[in-house]
Design a protein around this motif. Structure first.
Motif, mmCIF file in Angstrom:
data_model
loop_
_atom_site.group_PDB
_atom_site.id
_atom_site.type_symbol
_atom_site.label_atom_id
_atom_site.label_comp_id
_atom_site.label_asym_id
_atom_site.label_seq_id
_atom_site.Cartn_x
_atom_site.Cartn_y
_atom_site.Cartn_z
ATOM 1 N N GLU A 1 0.837 -1.214 0.000
ATOM 2 C CA GLU A 1 0.000 0.000 0.000
ATOM 3 C C GLU A 1 0.866 1.256 0.000
ATOM 4 N N ASN A 2 1.864 1.295 0.869
ATOM 5 C CA ASN A 2 2.741 2.467 0.940
ATOM 6 C C ASN A 2 3.487 2.674 -0.370
ATOM 7 N N LEU A 3 3.952 1.597 -0.979
ATOM 8 C CA LEU A 3 4.653 1.727 -2.253
ATOM 9 C C LEU A 3 3.722 2.225 -3.353
ATOM 10 N N ILE A 4 2.518 1.685 -3.401
ATOM 11 C CA ILE A 4 1.569 2.106 -4.437
ATOM 12 C C ILE A 4 1.209 3.579 -4.269
ATOM 13 N N ILE A 5 0.934 3.998 -3.051
ATOM 14 C CA ILE A 5 0.578 5.400 -2.819
ATOM 15 C C ILE A 5 1.762 6.315 -3.131
ATOM 16 N N SER A 6 2.956 5.926 -2.699
ATOM 17 C CA SER A 6 4.142 6.749 -2.954
ATOM 18 C C SER A 6 4.421 6.875 -4.445
ATOM 19 N N PHE A 7 4.379 5.767 -5.148
ATOM 20 C CA PHE A 7 4.644 5.809 -6.582
ATOM 21 C C PHE A 7 3.533 6.532 -7.330
ATOM 22 N N ALA A 8 2.281 6.391 -6.896
ATOM 23 C CA ALA A 8 1.180 7.094 -7.560
ATOM 24 C C ALA A 8 1.312 8.603 -7.399
ATOM 25 N N ILE A 9 1.723 9.037 -6.224
ATOM 26 C CA ILE A 9 1.935 10.473 -6.018
ATOM 27 C C ILE A 9 3.100 10.966 -6.862
ATOM 28 N N CYS A 10 4.167 10.206 -6.863
ATOM 29 C CA CYS A 10 5.357 10.619 -7.603
ATOM 30 C C CYS A 10 5.174 10.541 -9.114
ATOM 31 N N SER A 11 4.232 9.717 -9.572
ATOM 32 C CA SER A 11 4.016 9.614 -11.015
ATOM 33 C C SER A 11 3.316 10.841 -11.586
ATOM 34 N N GLN A 12 2.811 11.700 -10.726
ATOM 35 C CA GLN A 12 2.105 12.883 -11.212
ATOM 36 C C GLN A 12 3.021 14.072 -11.455
ATOM 37 N N ILE A 13 4.309 13.909 -11.219
ATOM 38 C CA ILE A 13 5.254 15.005 -11.459
ATOM 39 C C ILE A 13 5.262 15.447 -12.922
ATOM 40 N N PRO A 14 5.321 14.531 -13.900
ATOM 41 C CA PRO A 14 5.275 15.012 -15.288
ATOM 42 C C PRO A 14 3.989 15.758 -15.616
ATOM 43 N N VAL A 15 2.878 15.319 -15.060
ATOM 44 C CA VAL A 15 1.609 15.995 -15.310
ATOM 45 C C VAL A 15 1.654 17.413 -14.746
ATOM 46 N N ILE A 16 2.173 17.550 -13.541
ATOM 47 C CA ILE A 16 2.278 18.872 -12.918
ATOM 48 C C ILE A 16 3.203 19.775 -13.733
ATOM 49 N N LEU A 17 4.327 19.231 -14.197
ATOM 50 C CA LEU A 17 5.255 20.032 -14.999
ATOM 51 C C LEU A 17 4.614 20.490 -16.302
ATOM 52 N N ILE A 18 3.886 19.604 -16.954
ATOM 53 C CA ILE A 18 3.241 19.968 -18.218
ATOM 54 C C ILE A 18 2.182 21.046 -17.994
ATOM 55 N N VAL A 19 1.402 20.925 -16.931
ATOM 56 C CA VAL A 19 0.376 21.929 -16.634
ATOM 57 C C VAL A 19 1.029 23.272 -16.329
ATOM 58 N N LEU A 20 2.096 23.272 -15.527
ATOM 59 C CA LEU A 20 2.778 24.535 -15.205
ATOM 60 C C LEU A 20 3.399 25.174 -16.438
ATOM 61 N N ILE A 21 3.924 24.362 -17.329
ATOM 62 C CA ILE A 21 4.500 24.914 -18.557
ATOM 63 C C ILE A 21 3.405 25.421 -19.482
ATOM 64 N N ASN A 22 2.280 24.728 -19.566
ATOM 65 C CA ASN A 22 1.175 25.191 -20.407
ATOM 66 C C ASN A 22 0.603 26.513 -19.921
ATOM 67 N N PHE A 23 0.563 26.708 -18.610
ATOM 68 C CA PHE A 23 0.073 27.966 -18.065
ATOM 69 C C PHE A 23 1.159 29.041 -18.009
ATOM 70 N N LYS A 24 2.320 28.713 -18.530
ATOM 71 C CA LYS A 24 3.470 29.622 -18.591
ATOM 72 C C LYS A 24 3.903 30.107 -17.202
ATOM 73 N N LEU A 25 3.773 29.242 -16.211
ATOM 74 C CA LEU A 25 4.260 29.531 -14.870
ATOM 75 C C LEU A 25 5.678 29.011 -14.675
ATOM 76 N N LEU A 26 6.135 28.191 -15.601
ATOM 77 C CA LEU A 26 7.444 27.567 -15.513
ATOM 78 C C LEU A 26 8.030 27.488 -16.909
ATOM 79 N N LYS A 27 9.351 27.640 -17.009
ATOM 80 C CA LYS A 27 10.020 27.586 -18.311
ATOM 81 C C LYS A 27 10.954 26.394 -18.364
ATOM 82 N N PHE A 28 11.243 25.959 -19.593
ATOM 83 C CA PHE A 28 12.096 24.790 -19.791
ATOM 84 C C PHE A 28 13.501 25.001 -19.254
#
Length: 150
Positions: free
Chosen positions: A65-92
């Motif tokens: 359970e701990n591994l699944i929750i940890s990996f599921a949270i950490c797997s959302q980093i690319p999604v967060i980066l893409i959203v921040l770049i699309n909103f122009k809050l972050l640059k490459f």
């Protein structure tokens, strides 16, 4: 229409990243951790102190359970980066320059989110860092594909 397409795209990408990380847990991480724990079982030795592995199902389920929750949270980093770049809050260039800091951050997050041993920390930190790099790559790819379409 544009927001609806982007939302569908983000939801599909989130689910894909979670499924990829679940496959990593099931096929890579759990067999490594299981063999690591079984190495301590040396009941066949003739020494004075015998160590016997007595795994309990509730501890195993809690670990998974701990591994699944940890990996599921950490797997959302690319999604967060893409959203921040699309909103122009972050640059490459900021993401590319912050790679060395991200390695340290991944190790710290691996220590916080994983069970209390260095082995699990590194096993969580490596996919975490690769998800960061994948987020940069995918955001660059997405930006380049949108600029060619427009």
């Amino acid at each position: 229409r544009y927001e609806k397409d982007n939302l569908l795209y983000i939801i599909c990408f989130m689910l894909t990243m979670i499924l990829i990380n679940l496959a990593i847990i099931y096929f890579l991480v759990l067999p490594i951790i299981w063999s690591f724990f079984l190495e301590f079982d040396n009941t066949m030795s003739q020494e004075v102190f015998k160590i016997k592995f007595e795994g309990k199902i509730n501890e195993y389920i809690t670990l998974v359970e701990n591994l699944i929750i940890s990996f599921a949270i950490c797997s959302q980093i690319p999604v967060i980066l893409i959203v921040l770049i699309n909103f122009k809050l972050l640059k490459f260039n900021v993401l590319i320059k912050a790679r060395s800091f991200m390695i340290i951050t991944c190790l710290i997050l691996g220590a916080i989110l994983s069970p209390p041993d260095v082995f699990s920390q590194v096993i969580l930190a490596i996919p975490l860092y690769f998800s960061y790099e994948f987020g940069i790559f995918f955001a660059i790819f997405k930006k380049n594909s949108f600029t060619t379409i427009l």
